[in-house]
Design a protein around this motif. Structure first.
Motif, PDB file in Angstrom:
ATOM      1  N   ALA A  14       0.826  -1.436   0.099  1.00 16.69           N
ATOM      2  CA  ALA A  14      -0.121   0.077   0.131  1.00 16.69           C
ATOM      3  C   ALA A  14       1.222   1.198  -0.347  1.00 16.69           C
ATOM      4  O   ALA A  14       1.684   1.629   0.693  1.00 16.69           O
ATOM      5  CB  ALA A  14      -0.648  -0.348   1.039  1.00 16.69           C
ATOM      6  N   LEU A  15       1.679   1.245  -1.378  1.00 18.12           N
ATOM      7  CA  LEU A  15       2.377   2.779  -1.773  1.00 18.12           C
ATOM      8  C   LEU A  15       1.728   3.806  -2.068  1.00 18.12           C
ATOM      9  O   LEU A  15       1.497   4.030  -3.380  1.00 18.12           O
ATOM     10  CB  LEU A  15       3.833   2.337  -2.198  1.00 18.12           C
ATOM     11  CG  LEU A  15       4.505   0.852  -1.468  1.00 18.12           C
ATOM     12  CD1 LEU A  15       5.542   0.283  -2.155  1.00 18.12           C
ATOM     13  CD2 LEU A  15       5.133   1.232  -0.334  1.00 18.12           C
ATOM     14  N   SER A  16       1.200   5.036  -1.570  1.00 13.69           N
ATOM     15  CA  SER A  16       0.571   5.855  -2.054  1.00 13.69           C
ATOM     16  C   SER A  16       1.616   7.252  -1.783  1.00 13.69           C
ATOM     17  O   SER A  16       2.887   7.199  -0.230  1.00 13.69           O
ATOM     18  CB  SER A  16      -0.521   6.072  -1.138  1.00 13.69           C
ATOM     19  OG  SER A  16      -1.996   5.322  -1.325  1.00 13.69           O
ATOM     20  N   VAL A  17       1.730   7.798  -2.707  1.00 13.50           N
ATOM     21  CA  VAL A  17       2.544   8.970  -3.093  1.00 13.50           C
ATOM     22  C   VAL A  17       2.304  10.477  -3.231  1.00 13.50           C
ATOM     23  O   VAL A  17       1.188  10.543  -3.738  1.00 13.50           O
ATOM     24  CB  VAL A  17       3.829   8.990  -3.813  1.00 13.50           C
ATOM     25  CG1 VAL A  17       3.908   8.966  -5.402  1.00 13.50           C
ATOM     26  CG2 VAL A  17       4.945  10.071  -3.904  1.00 13.50           C
ATOM     27  N   HIS A  18       2.191  11.503  -2.959  1.00 18.63           N
ATOM     28  CA  HIS A  18       1.733  12.534  -2.786  1.00 18.63           C
ATOM     29  C   HIS A  18       2.737  14.012  -3.630  1.00 18.63           C
ATOM     30  O   HIS A  18       4.103  13.612  -2.915  1.00 18.63           O
ATOM     31  CB  HIS A  18       0.990  13.604  -1.785  1.00 18.63           C
ATOM     32  CG  HIS A  18       0.603  15.118  -2.098  1.00 18.63           C
ATOM     33  ND1 HIS A  18       1.108  15.593  -0.719  1.00 18.63           N
ATOM     34  CD2 HIS A  18       0.399  15.708  -3.096  1.00 18.63           C
ATOM     35  CE1 HIS A  18       0.714  16.892  -1.372  1.00 18.63           C
ATOM     36  NE2 HIS A  18       0.003  17.281  -2.620  1.00 18.63           N
ATOM     37  N   MET A  19       2.603  13.727  -4.950  1.00 17.04           N
ATOM     38  CA  MET A  19       3.378  14.785  -5.723  1.00 17.04           C
ATOM     39  C   MET A  19       3.211  16.325  -5.937  1.00 17.04           C
ATOM     40  O   MET A  19       1.723  15.890  -6.165  1.00 17.04           O
ATOM     41  CB  MET A  19       3.745  13.366  -7.202  1.00 17.04           C
ATOM     42  CG  MET A  19       4.194  12.819  -6.791  1.00 17.04           C
ATOM     43  SD  MET A  19       4.949  11.885  -8.712  1.00 17.04           S
ATOM     44  CE  MET A  19       6.170  10.834  -7.784  1.00 17.04           C
ATOM     45  N   VAL A  20       3.672  16.595  -6.532  1.00 15.24           N
ATOM     46  CA  VAL A  20       3.493  17.892  -6.155  1.00 15.24           C
ATOM     47  C   VAL A  20       4.382  18.375  -8.006  1.00 15.24           C
ATOM     48  O   VAL A  20       5.635  18.441  -7.898  1.00 15.24           O
ATOM     49  CB  VAL A  20       3.250  19.070  -5.684  1.00 15.24           C
ATOM     50  CG1 VAL A  20       3.266  20.646  -6.051  1.00 15.24           C
ATOM     51  CG2 VAL A  20       3.013  18.780  -4.572  1.00 15.24           C
ATOM     52  N   PHE A  21       3.514  18.869  -9.300  1.00 15.48           N
ATOM     53  CA  PHE A  21       4.071  19.688  -9.772  1.00 15.48           C
ATOM     54  C   PHE A  21       4.289  21.136 -10.564  1.00 15.48           C
ATOM     55  O   PHE A  21       2.842  21.182  -9.612  1.00 15.48           O
ATOM     56  CB  PHE A  21       4.432  18.979 -11.255  1.00 15.48           C
ATOM     57  CG  PHE A  21       3.936  17.477 -11.562  1.00 15.48           C
ATOM     58  CD1 PHE A  21       4.961  16.586 -10.331  1.00 15.48           C
ATOM     59  CD2 PHE A  21       3.612  16.703 -12.587  1.00 15.48           C
ATOM     60  CE1 PHE A  21       5.541  15.015 -11.028  1.00 15.48           C
ATOM     61  CE2 PHE A  21       3.654  15.211 -12.448  1.00 15.48           C
ATOM     62  CZ  PHE A  21       4.543  14.423 -11.193  1.00 15.48           C
ATOM     63  N   VAL A  22       5.717  21.883 -10.365  1.00 10.72           N
ATOM     64  CA  VAL A  22       5.403  23.137 -10.871  1.00 10.72           C
ATOM     65  C   VAL A  22       5.049  23.827 -11.676  1.00 10.72           C
ATOM     66  O   VAL A  22       6.395  23.750 -12.391  1.00 10.72           O
ATOM     67  CB  VAL A  22       6.138  24.239  -9.905  1.00 10.72           C
ATOM     68  CG1 VAL A  22       5.315  25.558  -9.615  1.00 10.72           C
ATOM     69  CG2 VAL A  22       5.336  23.672  -7.944  1.00 10.72           C
ATOM     70  N   THR A  23       4.234  24.730 -12.251  1.00 13.35           N
ATOM     71  CA  THR A  23       4.404  25.609 -13.947  1.00 13.35           C
ATOM     72  C   THR A  23       6.059  26.034 -13.800  1.00 13.35           C
ATOM     73  O   THR A  23       6.498  26.711 -12.900  1.00 13.35           O
ATOM     74  CB  THR A  23       3.772  26.133 -14.880  1.00 13.35           C
ATOM     75  OG1 THR A  23       3.144  27.631 -13.473  1.00 13.35           O
ATOM     76  CG2 THR A  23       2.470  25.058 -14.451  1.00 13.35           C
ATOM     77  N   LYS A  24       6.555  26.015 -14.844  1.00 19.97           N
ATOM     78  CA  LYS A  24       8.080  26.652 -15.097  1.00 19.97           C
ATOM     79  C   LYS A  24       7.471  28.039 -14.932  1.00 19.97           C
ATOM     80  O   LYS A  24       7.100  28.742 -15.511  1.00 19.97           O
ATOM     81  CB  LYS A  24       8.478  26.549 -16.883  1.00 19.97           C
ATOM     82  CG  LYS A  24       9.411  27.376 -17.245  1.00 19.97           C
ATOM     83  CD  LYS A  24      10.405  26.441 -16.285  1.00 19.97           C
ATOM     84  CE  LYS A  24      12.486  26.536 -16.502  1.00 19.97           C
ATOM     85  NZ  LYS A  24      13.492  25.853 -16.403  1.00 19.97           N
ATOM     86  N   TYR A  25       8.199  28.740 -14.256  1.00 14.90           N
ATOM     87  CA  TYR A  25       8.150  30.113 -13.376  1.00 14.90           C
ATOM     88  C   TYR A  25       7.026  30.344 -13.252  1.00 14.90           C
ATOM     89  O   TYR A  25       7.088  31.282 -13.106  1.00 14.90           O
ATOM     90  CB  TYR A  25       8.438  31.429 -15.242  1.00 14.90           C
ATOM     91  CG  TYR A  25       9.335  30.888 -16.329  1.00 14.90           C
ATOM     92  CD1 TYR A  25      11.283  31.157 -15.762  1.00 14.90           C
ATOM     93  CD2 TYR A  25       8.966  30.631 -16.942  1.00 14.90           C
ATOM     94  CE1 TYR A  25      11.786  30.748 -16.480  1.00 14.90           C
ATOM     95  CE2 TYR A  25      10.782  30.269 -17.979  1.00 14.90           C
ATOM     96  CZ  TYR A  25      11.551  30.827 -18.305  1.00 14.90           C
ATOM     97  OH  TYR A  25      12.570  30.386 -18.934  1.00 14.90           O
ATOM     98  N   ARG A  26       6.436  29.167 -12.423  1.00 19.90           N
ATOM     99  CA  ARG A  26       5.026  29.482 -11.843  1.00 19.90           C
ATOM    100  C   ARG A  26       3.741  30.484 -12.276  1.00 19.90           C
ATOM    101  O   ARG A  26       3.703  31.217 -11.544  1.00 19.90           O
ATOM    102  CB  ARG A  26       5.540  29.583 -10.608  1.00 19.90           C
ATOM    103  CG  ARG A  26       6.402  28.801  -9.248  1.00 19.90           C
ATOM    104  CD  ARG A  26       5.916  29.071  -8.706  1.00 19.90           C
ATOM    105  NE  ARG A  26       4.998  28.605  -7.553  1.00 19.90           N
ATOM    106  CZ  ARG A  26       4.167  27.266  -6.783  1.00 19.90           C
ATOM    107  NH1 ARG A  26       6.057  26.974  -6.548  1.00 19.90           N
ATOM    108  NH2 ARG A  26       3.580  26.851  -6.230  1.00 19.90           N
ATOM    109  N   HIS A  27       3.943  30.357 -13.899  1.00 21.59           N
ATOM    110  CA  HIS A  27       2.805  30.898 -14.351  1.00 21.59           C
ATOM    111  C   HIS A  27       1.229  30.434 -14.362  1.00 21.59           C
ATOM    112  O   HIS A  27       1.365  29.091 -14.307  1.00 21.59           O
ATOM    113  CB  HIS A  27       3.058  31.126 -15.762  1.00 21.59           C
ATOM    114  CG  HIS A  27       4.269  31.896 -16.335  1.00 21.59           C
ATOM    115  ND1 HIS A  27       4.630  32.946 -16.934  1.00 21.59           N
ATOM    116  CD2 HIS A  27       5.482  31.401 -17.484  1.00 21.59           C
ATOM    117  CE1 HIS A  27       5.537  33.670 -16.469  1.00 21.59           C
ATOM    118  NE2 HIS A  27       6.211  32.406 -17.256  1.00 21.59           N
ATOM    119  N   ALA A  28       0.670  30.977 -14.058  1.00 18.97           N
ATOM    120  CA  ALA A  28      -0.707  31.062 -13.713  1.00 18.97           C
ATOM    121  C   ALA A  28      -1.389  30.015 -14.642  1.00 18.97           C
ATOM    122  O   ALA A  28      -2.581  31.321 -15.139  1.00 18.97           O
ATOM    123  CB  ALA A  28      -1.235  31.559 -12.287  1.00 18.97           C
ATOM    124  N   CYS A  29      -0.751  29.092 -15.170  1.00 22.39           N
ATOM    125  CA  CYS A  29      -1.325  28.837 -17.174  1.00 22.39           C
ATOM    126  C   CYS A  29      -2.173  27.620 -16.966  1.00 22.39           C
ATOM    127  O   CYS A  29      -2.891  26.947 -18.425  1.00 22.39           O
ATOM    128  CB  CYS A  29      -0.476  29.217 -17.557  1.00 22.39           C
ATOM    129  SG  CYS A  29       0.878  27.518 -17.610  1.00 22.39           S
TER     130      CYS A  29
END
Length: 139
Positions: A14-29
């Motif tokens: 039971a291997l759950s992982v929380h991942m976060v990916f951020v847009t380049k330059y943190r553009h709100a796109c």
């Protein structure tokens, strides 16, 4: 909520992982349509790797990153999974939303270089430590 155990040839996990990916330059796109497409791509890719996408959301205010909750297969590392998910989603999103993304990116990029991966287990570390210390002691 009871956790489901996944049975494999020689293991139970039971291997759950929380991942976060951020847009380049943190553009709100990240638009709603884009998020829907990212979900579809990631769900399909996870299944191919023996994983299950449990949830995929973006910050509704900032729209500059996504959160993934993935039930991971033990044969794939977090770094392999992140690299595959980011590479394919970046390529597909840049292709399908090229006109819209022109205003944000002049190079073929979408995600920031790194990622965040945090284990998403059921018990707290204190509870696990307590359990381990109690092993071998009479109840």
């Amino acid at each position: 909520m009871a956790r489901q155990l996944n049975r494999h040839a020689h293991s139970v996990t039971a291997l759950s992982v929380h991942m976060v990916f951020v847009t380049k330059y943190r553009h709100a796109c990240i638009t709603d349509d884009m998020l829907k497409r990212i979900r579809e791509i990631i769900a399909k890719m996870c299944l191919k790797r023996g994983c299950i996408l449990m949830d995929c959301q973006t910050d509704l205010g900032k729209r500059d990153h996504i959160h993934l909750l993935i039930d991971k297969h033990p044969n794939i590392s977090e770094s392999e999974l992140a690299m595959a998910l980011k590479t394919i989603t970046s390529r597909e999103i840049r292709k399908e939303f090229a006109q819209y993304l022109k205003q944000f990116y002049w190079k073929p990029v979408f995600w920031k270089r790194g990622y965040c991966a945090v284990s998403a287990g059921g018990a707290s570390l204190d509870k696990l430590k307590e359990y381990m210390e109690a092993q071998g002691n009479a109840d």
